[in-house]
Scaffold this active site. Structure first.
Site, PDB file in Angstrom:
ATOM      1  N   LYS A  32     141.076  97.433  55.876  1.00  0.00           N
ATOM      2  CA  LYS A  32     142.476  97.161  55.537  1.00  0.00           C
ATOM      3  C   LYS A  32     143.345  98.156  56.300  1.00  0.00           C
ATOM      4  O   LYS A  32     143.423  99.331  55.947  1.00  0.00           O
ATOM      5  CB  LYS A  32     142.656  97.310  54.019  1.00  0.00           C
ATOM      6  CG  LYS A  32     143.836  96.525  53.470  1.00  0.00           C
ATOM      7  CD  LYS A  32     143.736  96.398  51.956  1.00  0.00           C
ATOM      8  CE  LYS A  32     144.824  95.517  51.386  1.00  0.00           C
ATOM      9  NZ  LYS A  32     146.135  96.122  51.323  1.00  0.00           N
TER      10      LYS A  32
ATOM     11  N   ARG B 104     137.844  87.183  49.505  1.00  0.00           N
ATOM     12  CA  ARG B 104     139.073  87.605  50.190  1.00  0.00           C
ATOM     13  C   ARG B 104     139.198  86.827  51.490  1.00  0.00           C
ATOM     14  O   ARG B 104     138.384  86.979  52.399  1.00  0.00           O
ATOM     15  CB  ARG B 104     139.023  89.118  50.452  1.00  0.00           C
ATOM     16  CG  ARG B 104     140.293  89.707  51.053  1.00  0.00           C
ATOM     17  CD  ARG B 104     140.206  91.231  51.018  1.00  0.00           C
ATOM     18  NE  ARG B 104     141.402  91.844  51.575  1.00  0.00           N
ATOM     19  CZ  ARG B 104     141.485  92.359  52.801  1.00  0.00           C
ATOM     20  NH1 ARG B 104     140.440  92.332  53.601  1.00  0.00           N
ATOM     21  NH2 ARG B 104     142.606  92.892  53.222  1.00  0.00           N
TER      22      ARG B 104
ATOM     23  N   SER C  15     145.225  96.352  42.453  1.00  0.00           N
ATOM     24  CA  SER C  15     145.060  97.523  43.315  1.00  0.00           C
ATOM     25  C   SER C  15     146.174  98.524  43.024  1.00  0.00           C
ATOM     26  O   SER C  15     147.347  98.138  42.949  1.00  0.00           O
ATOM     27  CB  SER C  15     145.141  97.111  44.791  1.00  0.00           C
ATOM     28  OG  SER C  15     144.094  96.240  45.121  1.00  0.00           O
TER      29      SER C  15
END
Length: 213
Positions: A140, A42, A111
């Site tokens: 996040k 990521r 997700s």
């Protein structure tokens, strides 16, 4: 079968926030030695050239440990690096568009926060779902929480594997018992720890117990 349930047991998502003097590749290798079963790269800040180079290096390490490797959100980098697949969120590219671009053989993770999103992702070709955030998370900022009731409903609604994501640690992983999950995705529970290998080993044992409960 592009994605086996057992591969999703302990799914590690990278975050360069905790690199200090170490390279991301070195951290990933330590996590793999500790028993991580799936790796997602990521990156939100790197330029394309650096991102691709890093993806290619981590793919080689994952291949050495025979662990699936996916890239978060960036289908072009995933293809260029020959990653095993890609993971997308609800605000990223549509699952069916990702599938048409990646082809039939690559892994797609999506997700989700609701049963409706889960069913749609499955219909459009997702191989697994990441449901969450199941606990508050600092990784996040915009993550909305998913209740344990919704988590269980998602697991029951789909035929593809579901992992929980968001704020999971050794302290709370047992709270996920009995929801039908096949694993968990973690960031800080592995990469923010001083001994990444030992943290991975300890967490993997707890996740195995949670999945079997």
């Amino acid at each position: 079968m592009r994605c086996d349930r057992k591969d999703l047991l302990l799914y590690a998502v990278t975050d360069r926030r905790w690199l200090l003097e170490e390279s991301l590749c070195s951290q990933v290798e330590r996590a793999l030695k500790g028993g991580v079963t799936f790796v997602q790269l990521r990156e939100k800040e790197l330029d394309k050239e650096s991102f691709l180079k890093e993806a290619e290096e981590i793919r080689k390490i994952c291949k050495k440990y025979q662990v699936p490797f996916v890239v978060n959100d960036n289908v072009d980098i995933a293809l260029a690096a020959d990653a095993d697949g890609v993971h997308v969120g609800q605000s990223d590219m549509e699952t069916k568009d990702v599938r048409s671009k990646l082809g039939p053989d690559k892994i797609i993770g999506v997700s989700v926060q609701t049963v409706e999103q889960a069913l749609l992702a499955q219909k459009h070709g997702a191989d697994y779902l990441g449901a969450g955030a199941v606990f508050p998370t600092s990784s996040k900022a915009d993550a909305s929480e998913v209740s344990l009731e919704t988590l269980k409903a998602i697991c029951e609604a789909v035929d593809i594997p579901v992992i929980a994501i968001g704020g999971i640690s050794t302290d709370n992983v047992r709270d996920l018992n009995g929801n039908g999950l096949c694993g968990v995705a973690v960031i800080s529970a592995v990469f923010a720890e001083k001994d990444i290998e030992e943290a991975s080993r300890k967490l993997k044992k707890l996740v195995e117990e949670m999945v079997e409960a």
